[in-house]
Design a protein around this motif. Structure first.
Motif, mmCIF file in Angstrom:
data_model
loop_
_atom_site.group_PDB
_atom_site.id
_atom_site.type_symbol
_atom_site.label_atom_id
_atom_site.label_comp_id
_atom_site.label_asym_id
_atom_site.label_seq_id
_atom_site.Cartn_x
_atom_site.Cartn_y
_atom_site.Cartn_z
ATOM 1 N N GLU A 97 1.700 -4.903 -5.355
ATOM 2 C CA GLU A 97 2.428 -3.652 -5.156
ATOM 3 C C GLU A 97 1.899 -2.943 -3.922
ATOM 4 N N GLY A 98 2.801 -2.415 -3.106
ATOM 5 C CA GLY A 98 2.394 -1.651 -1.933
ATOM 6 C C GLY A 98 3.354 -1.820 -0.774
ATOM 7 N N ASN A 99 2.906 -1.408 0.395
ATOM 8 C CA ASN A 99 3.686 -1.535 1.622
ATOM 9 C C ASN A 99 3.629 -2.990 2.088
ATOM 10 N N ALA A 100 4.790 -3.598 2.316
ATOM 11 C CA ALA A 100 4.860 -5.031 2.598
ATOM 12 C C ALA A 100 3.983 -5.454 3.776
ATOM 13 N N ALA A 101 4.114 -4.797 4.906
ATOM 14 C CA ALA A 101 3.341 -5.192 6.093
ATOM 15 C C ALA A 101 1.847 -5.056 5.835
ATOM 16 N N ASP A 102 1.443 -3.955 5.226
ATOM 17 C CA ASP A 102 0.018 -3.738 4.937
ATOM 18 C C ASP A 102 -0.530 -4.808 3.986
ATOM 19 N N ILE A 103 0.253 -5.156 2.989
ATOM 20 C CA ILE A 103 -0.185 -6.158 2.014
ATOM 21 C C ILE A 103 -0.285 -7.538 2.672
ATOM 22 N N ILE A 104 0.676 -7.876 3.517
ATOM 23 C CA ILE A 104 0.631 -9.162 4.228
ATOM 24 C C ILE A 104 -0.654 -9.253 5.049
ATOM 25 N N LEU A 105 -0.960 -8.194 5.775
ATOM 26 C CA LEU A 105 -2.174 -8.175 6.602
ATOM 27 C C LEU A 105 -3.426 -8.287 5.733
#
Length: 155
Positions: A97-105
């Motif tokens: 769960e979270g912001n997609a770009a932030d989680i990917i990083l």
């Protein structure tokens, strides 16, 4: 060369080519593909009732399971059509769960991924005209190589 592959996906039609590329890359080295689905539930914070929030989170979790199963099916179908033995590839679904770009990083760094394979854009209509905002942010800030797969067929 690429033993750990991160495959962020929203389950959209646009992501299918990225899925196929990830399988092709993984097949060469018998790699692990982590199928990452990010649930962005930020909008739920404004809902008044805790029961509504809980029900919405359960719906999002169920949808995420459907997406990761859909991706697994696409992988199997593509492998069958192209003579790829998926038993050499480890598939690991992951939902965060979270912001997609932030989680990917975060996932790519914390889990020491060798490469991220991502579609140039996701579900949203505006992404057809621009590099997807999630993909763009990931590219700008990643410390891990990223393979961006265009949604349109390259001729």
């Amino acid at each position: 060369m690429y033993k750990k592959i991160l495959l962020p996906t929203d389950g959209s039609k646009n992501s299918e080519k990225a899925i196929q590329h990830a399988v092709t890359v993984a097949d060469k080295d018998g790699s692990e593909i982590t199928i990452l689905n990010v649930v962005d539930s930020v909008y739920l914070t404004g809902l008044p009732e805790e029961d509504i929030i809980t029900q919405s989170e359960m719906i999002l979790e169920e949808e995420s399971k459907k997406i990761t199963q859909h991706v697994s099916n696409i992988i199997q179908e593509y492998a069958d059509e192209n003579g790829i033995n998926v038993s050499n590839i480890t598939l690991t679904p992951k939902t965060v769960e979270g912001n997609a770009a932030d989680i990917i990083l975060k996932v790519s760094e914390e889990e020491k991924m060798d490469i991220v394979v991502i579609a140039s854009s996701g579900k949203h209509m505006l992404d057809r005209f621009l590099l997807g905002s999630v993909t763009e942010k990931a590219v700008r800030h990643s410390k891990v190589p990223i393979l961006i797969v265009p949604n349109k067929k390259i001729e």
